[in-house]
Design an enzyme around this catalytic site. Sequence first.
Site, PDB file in Angstrom:
ATOM      1  NE  ARG A 174      -3.730  -2.416   0.496  1.00 34.84           N
ATOM      2  CZ  ARG A 174      -4.650  -2.924   1.326  1.00 34.84           C
ATOM      3  NH1 ARG A 174      -5.071  -2.226   2.364  1.00 34.84           N
ATOM      4  NH2 ARG A 174      -5.153  -4.125   1.122  1.00 34.84           N
ATOM      5  CD  GLU A 176      -3.591   4.132   3.185  1.00 36.04           C
ATOM      6  OE1 GLU A 176      -4.276   4.616   4.085  1.00 36.04           O
ATOM      7  OE2 GLU A 176      -3.634   2.924   2.866  1.00 36.04           O
ATOM      8  NE  ARG A 182      -5.904   2.157  12.335  1.00 37.41           N
ATOM      9  CZ  ARG A 182      -7.110   1.776  11.980  1.00 37.41           C
ATOM     10  NH1 ARG A 182      -7.542   0.590  12.298  1.00 37.41           N
ATOM     11  NH2 ARG A 182      -7.894   2.597  11.326  1.00 37.41           N
ATOM     12  CG  HIS A 183      -2.060   2.764   8.164  1.00 35.29           C
ATOM     13  ND1 HIS A 183      -2.719   3.442   9.158  1.00 35.29           N
ATOM     14  CD2 HIS A 183      -2.998   2.409   7.257  1.00 35.29           C
ATOM     15  CE1 HIS A 183      -4.021   3.514   8.853  1.00 35.29           C
ATOM     16  NE2 HIS A 183      -4.215   2.887   7.718  1.00 35.29           N
ATOM     17  CD  GLU A 325     -10.305  -3.125   8.560  1.00 37.18           C
ATOM     18  OE1 GLU A 325     -10.009  -1.976   8.213  1.00 37.18           O
ATOM     19  OE2 GLU A 325      -9.834  -4.147   8.030  1.00 37.18           O
ATOM     20  CB  SER A 328     -12.186  -5.002   4.993  1.00 36.25           C
ATOM     21  OG  SER A 328     -13.267  -4.225   4.569  1.00 36.25           O
ATOM     22  NE  ARG A 376      -4.256  -2.572  10.489  1.00 36.69           N
ATOM     23  CZ  ARG A 376      -5.104  -1.766   9.876  1.00 36.69           C
ATOM     24  NH1 ARG A 376      -6.403  -2.035   9.905  1.00 36.69           N
ATOM     25  NH2 ARG A 376      -4.683  -0.710   9.241  1.00 36.69           N
TER      26      ARG A 376
END
Lengths: 402, 402
Positions: A174, A176, A182-183, A325, A328, A376
Amino acid sequence: MVKFTGNITKESIIDVYATVVKTATPIESCTVRDVELVAAQLWLVSPARAQLPLQIEDAARPEKSDDPEALKIRVNQDTRLDNRVLDLRTPANQAIFRLEAGVCKLFRDLLTQRGFVEIHTPKIISAASEGGANVFTVSYFKSSAYLAQSPQLYKQMAIAADFDKVFTVGAVFRAEDSNTHRHLTEFVGLDLEMSFKHHYHEVLYTIAGTLTDMFRGLRDQFAAEIATVGQQYRVEPFKFLDPPLRLEFPQAIQMLKEAGVTVGEEDDLSTPDEKLLGRLVRAKYDTDFYILDKYPLAVRPFYTMPDPNNPKVSNSYDMFMRGEEILSGAQRIHDPDFLTERAKHHGIDISKIAAYIESFRLGCPPHAGGGIGMERVVMLYLGLDNIRKTSMFPRDPKRVTP
Amino acid sequence: MVKFTGNITKESIIDVYATVVKTATPIESCTVRDVELVAAQLWLVSPARAQLPLQIEDAARPEKSDDPEALKIRVNQDTRLDNRVLDLRTPANQAIFRLEAGVCKLFRDLLTQRGFVEIHTPKIISAASEGGANVFTVSYFKSSAYLAQSPQLYKQMAIAADFDKVFTVGAVFRAEDSNTHRHLTEFVGLDLEMSFKHHYHEVLYTIAGTLTDMFRGLRDQFAAEIATVGQQYRVEPFKFLDPPLRLEFPQAIQMLKEAGVTVGEEDDLSTPDEKLLGRLVRAKYDTDFYILDKYPLAVRPFYTMPDPNNPKVSNSYDMFMRGEEILSGAQRIHDPDFLTERAKHHGIDISKIAAYIESFRLGCPPHAGGGIGMERVVMLYLGLDNIRKTSMFPRDPKRVTP
């Protein structure tokens, strides 16, 4: 030999040829108290340098203590990660990564028992899977390609190719620029996809049941590791129900409303709302794990199957551990014409996802699935505060070393 | 209903509500001959398009047949791969990928039983691991990074970090413009690394024993899948010895020499020589698997440990299946000064591998390991002729789709 031995630096590797001898009086400073080694030969196999960038004892100090003195010496996260070889030698880190291996083993074994087939999906892909945002570009010979943000398309193709139930464990990327606890830009995805006969809840409960069995397996098989992590970090045992708790989205909205938070019925939950909801669920149902089902259609990706009985709602779900989370998932649209219609509704350029849509024109059973972030799961199972503690060599926007 | 049913296209997914009825006379054209279904309702769940890009029956035809007519209709490799969802529906492909899942499961389970810990290593790395050739570049935010060609450095760091024995299963990337039957640009690496006490043969025999146990597990647990593949491709059973055969490099040179091939004692083997050697070994020892140990130091990477008794020879090995290399491995140099000396000898820019060298200055036990290509193992175990048959969605210099 005493002088030679005295000069050996800390963390060096040595070979000792010695005799095991019974001690006259118990040795108080060791775990083994009734025997000791009388060394005959000592070889220095691999010397560590004299000045270590961090001391293992410091890196292993309890992070929470009632004694303020004990909290004065801290090794910060970047120093740890820059010197990961030393940092990984702490008892807590040895335990964390052994438990992480257990998470993968349990995930795979539990799904294999349930009839799933393991597959491997390509990481190098020709088109950005989810619209092109947050994707890493790779130079590919004279052209360019992308790194897969998820194995979803390939899992779905395996379902269309008659594999019925599949899982895959592998790197997910990712791009991002999120610098949070948590990323990660690269993590290990525990992904699964399954065709179903009557209702997507067949899949939802297969996933949740697999996770519940995993939590039980970790508790029973990794008690020593959990205790070791607990000596450095204040770990609260992870609570779960069997069968797992499933809430529907409106129930969550109601619980938040009762706690004084206003959330629109067609809005997604914010991260603080998710956290609060986790605490509310814990207080009411005594579980750190639950399923939130039936998200508003508007907040889910275009390929999500709407609820046939309510066009504003979707057959989709998230799963949470300690209010964060970890999965998903959804029933996916397997009808190519309807998929086209939904993509257009989302303003997606159909030409860019033509291959994805075409793959459903060869006969494809109804199916659902989900993706889980391995790091996670480990972080939240143990109640740790940062995902960099559960990635052996973490990658984030600012770190690609070691 | 008959008309509706008659119009359903091939490869569509249907739901049938039917009664199972005993037949009056056996049905000759089916496997189940004594009962049939009397349909009450029939639902079209997912229609396939009328014009399929290939017919499953054609894609499933035996590749080798004594009847020349049977060989006339062929589906070529690119057509298969372009329409992989259909192609994967053949009985042989269903069997190949189930056996492939078995290879991974056996590899992991056998190593876990031997005390190995599973780890996950980053695919995005800051420096090209083996000198910079054949590496894919990734744009990484405002900078750039690379895709790992091997998890080797990270496996070694895990050993230095006290994990003792580790394995990892994951994507490996090679930006090599090789368009052969056995090269992919992305494949699944089955990698392991292990510290040892006295001799690198502890590691060599652990790896070879794991592979031998895997071959036995495949033979015993996947007999049906192997038979199914055999219906399309002429599969010869894979032969192996237990304990496995270990040859030393000079023995191989001698065997080749006796067969009329001249190879220098310090040269590497060419691919045709490896193939020939495989046939010679098969004829002499009746095994499709063997270890070739003690390669000339000159043909191995800089980090390979020389033989302490012969500076021209190294503590390194390859392993072969049906005359093709599936594993390359060695004892690694764990002394940073000696590693520097060897790197300089190879003309490597020391500044570019400083982090690698530094990781051995914190105490590191002697260790050895190796990396196995998953797709090659499956291809060669089954005796298939192309690695694209054992990669679900293969990647080569000319293919990044589907």
